[in-house]
Motif scaffolding. Structure first.
Motif, PDB file in Angstrom:
ATOM      1  N   ASN A 189       1.633  -6.385  -8.700  1.00  0.00           N
ATOM      2  CA  ASN A 189       0.724  -5.310  -8.332  1.00  0.00           C
ATOM      3  C   ASN A 189      -0.533  -5.921  -7.717  1.00  0.00           C
ATOM      4  OD1 ASN A 189      -1.139  -3.183  -8.273  1.00  0.00           O
ATOM      5  ND2 ASN A 189      -0.151  -2.179  -9.998  1.00  0.00           N
TER       6      ASN A 189
ATOM      7  N   LEU B   2      -3.361  -4.725  -7.182  1.00  0.00           N
ATOM      8  CA  LEU B   2      -4.594  -4.334  -7.876  1.00  0.00           C
ATOM      9  C   LEU B   2      -4.890  -5.259  -9.053  1.00  0.00           C
ATOM     10  CD1 LEU B   2      -4.262  -0.461  -7.770  1.00  0.00           C
ATOM     11  CD2 LEU B   2      -5.900  -1.874  -6.537  1.00  0.00           C
TER      12      LEU B   2
ATOM     13  N   TYR C  68      -4.902  -5.695   3.469  1.00  0.00           N
ATOM     14  CA  TYR C  68      -4.997  -4.550   2.575  1.00  0.00           C
ATOM     15  C   TYR C  68      -5.599  -4.953   1.224  1.00  0.00           C
ATOM     16  CZ  TYR C  68      -2.191  -1.715   5.764  1.00  0.00           C
ATOM     17  OH  TYR C  68      -1.747  -1.011   6.838  1.00  0.00           O
TER      18      TYR C  68
ATOM     19  N   ALA D 297      -9.177  -3.629  -0.179  1.00  0.00           N
ATOM     20  CA  ALA D 297      -9.279  -2.969  -1.486  1.00  0.00           C
ATOM     21  C   ALA D 297     -10.301  -3.686  -2.366  1.00  0.00           C
ATOM     22  CB  ALA D 297      -7.911  -2.944  -2.171  1.00  0.00           C
TER      23      ALA D 297
ATOM     24  N   ASN E 157      -4.937   2.219  -9.635  1.00  0.00           N
ATOM     25  CA  ASN E 157      -3.509   1.965  -9.824  1.00  0.00           C
ATOM     26  C   ASN E 157      -2.707   3.259  -9.837  1.00  0.00           C
ATOM     27  OD1 ASN E 157      -1.303   0.030 -10.522  1.00  0.00           O
ATOM     28  ND2 ASN E 157      -1.198   1.306 -12.347  1.00  0.00           N
TER      29      ASN E 157
ATOM     30  N   TYR F 236      -2.428   4.183  -6.301  1.00  0.00           N
ATOM     31  CA  TYR F 236      -1.523   3.240  -5.640  1.00  0.00           C
ATOM     32  C   TYR F 236      -0.065   3.536  -5.969  1.00  0.00           C
ATOM     33  CZ  TYR F 236       0.966  -1.165  -4.884  1.00  0.00           C
ATOM     34  OH  TYR F 236       1.880  -2.111  -4.514  1.00  0.00           O
TER      35      TYR F 236
ATOM     36  N   SER G 284       1.172   6.651  -4.223  1.00  0.00           N
ATOM     37  CA  SER G 284       1.439   6.396  -2.809  1.00  0.00           C
ATOM     38  C   SER G 284       2.728   5.601  -2.632  1.00  0.00           C
ATOM     39  CB  SER G 284       0.267   5.652  -2.168  1.00  0.00           C
ATOM     40  OG  SER G 284       0.127   4.352  -2.713  1.00  0.00           O
ATOM     41  N   GLU G 285       2.978   4.650  -3.550  1.00  0.00           N
ATOM     42  CA  GLU G 285       4.216   3.878  -3.488  1.00  0.00           C
ATOM     43  C   GLU G 285       5.425   4.760  -3.752  1.00  0.00           C
ATOM     44  OE1 GLU G 285       4.869   0.297  -2.959  1.00  0.00           O
ATOM     45  OE2 GLU G 285       3.041   0.842  -1.888  1.00  0.00           O
TER      46      GLU G 285
END
Length: 226
Positions: free
Chosen positions: A11, A13, A129, A133, A186, A189, A192-193
């Motif tokens: 991940n 993030l 990206y 972020a 997260n 995220y 969106s994933e």
């Protein structure tokens, strides 16, 4: 859930959170976040670019060494340049500049150890990206800390008579804030994933259906000729 299919991937993030923890104590104002964040992003992009040029000799162990050496060199040169410029804000933060090295190394963990080749696509897309972020979250974090700690935004008083809270400048609160921000980011995220994977599955489904229709048409056409 759909995201379970990619549970073994890293991940991004998590990497961003580690990088933020490295410099959270020195980024307590908007301008500090902007300065240290941009410095971190520029150094990370530069070092990854250099490593991609020497890809044939830079195996996974050597990449970390090259990134560390290049980053340290840039920071040392940056300190000399800042002293020459003599700007008050830069001079006040020059002693903390070395801490961005930890953030740079953290942000480069994935391309350093988990990428067999540093392709242009990875350099220009994936790394960008993650760094974007990092910069956005660091600025948001510092704005919150500055307001709660000093009662200001970018050095300007927001609410008359409000001088901030002492606990906002404590490390435990700063780490807690980073944790909350990462959890929120997260969730966004992962959603969106999930949407992206659902879209990809839908596209694949329609491709199969279209292929099936074309195949049936082709068979019917062949049968008509017979």
């Amino acid at each position: 859930m759909i995201r379970e299919q990619s549970r073994f991937t890293i991940n991004p993030l998590y990497i961003v959170a580690v990088a933020m923890c490295c410099i959270c104590s020195i980024c307590t104002t908007f301008y500090q976040a902007l300065f240290f964040g941009l410095v971190t992003v520029v150094i990370a992009l530069f070092t990854i670019n250099i490593v991609s040029f020497v890809e044939r000799i830079a195996d996974k162990n050597l990449r970390a060494f090259i990134i560390a050496i290049l980053s340290a060199t840039i920071v040392v040169l940056g300190e000399y340049v800042i002293e020459i410029i003599g700007h008050e804000f830069l001079l006040a933060n020059v002693d903390s500049l070395k801490w961005v090295l930890l953030s740079v190394v953290s942000l480069c963990i994935v391309p350093t150890y988990f990428e067999t080749r540093l392709t242009n696509r990875y350099y220009f897309v994936n790394m960008f990206y993650s760094l974007f972020a990092f910069l956005v979250m660091l600025i948001v974090y510092s704005v919150i800390i500055e307001f709660l700690g000093y009662g200001t935004f970018a050095g300007m008083v927001v609410i008359e008579g409000f001088a901030g809270f002492t606990f906002a400048m404590q490390l435990f609160f700063q780490l807690l804030l980073i944790g909350v921000m990462v959890i929120i980011a997260n969730i966004i995220y992962q959603k969106s994933e999930d949407r992206k994977m659902q879209f990809d599955l839908l596209v694949e489904k329609y491709k199969i259906q279209i292929k099936r229709v074309l195949t049936n048409k082709h068979k019917k056409k062949e049968n008509s000729y017979e």
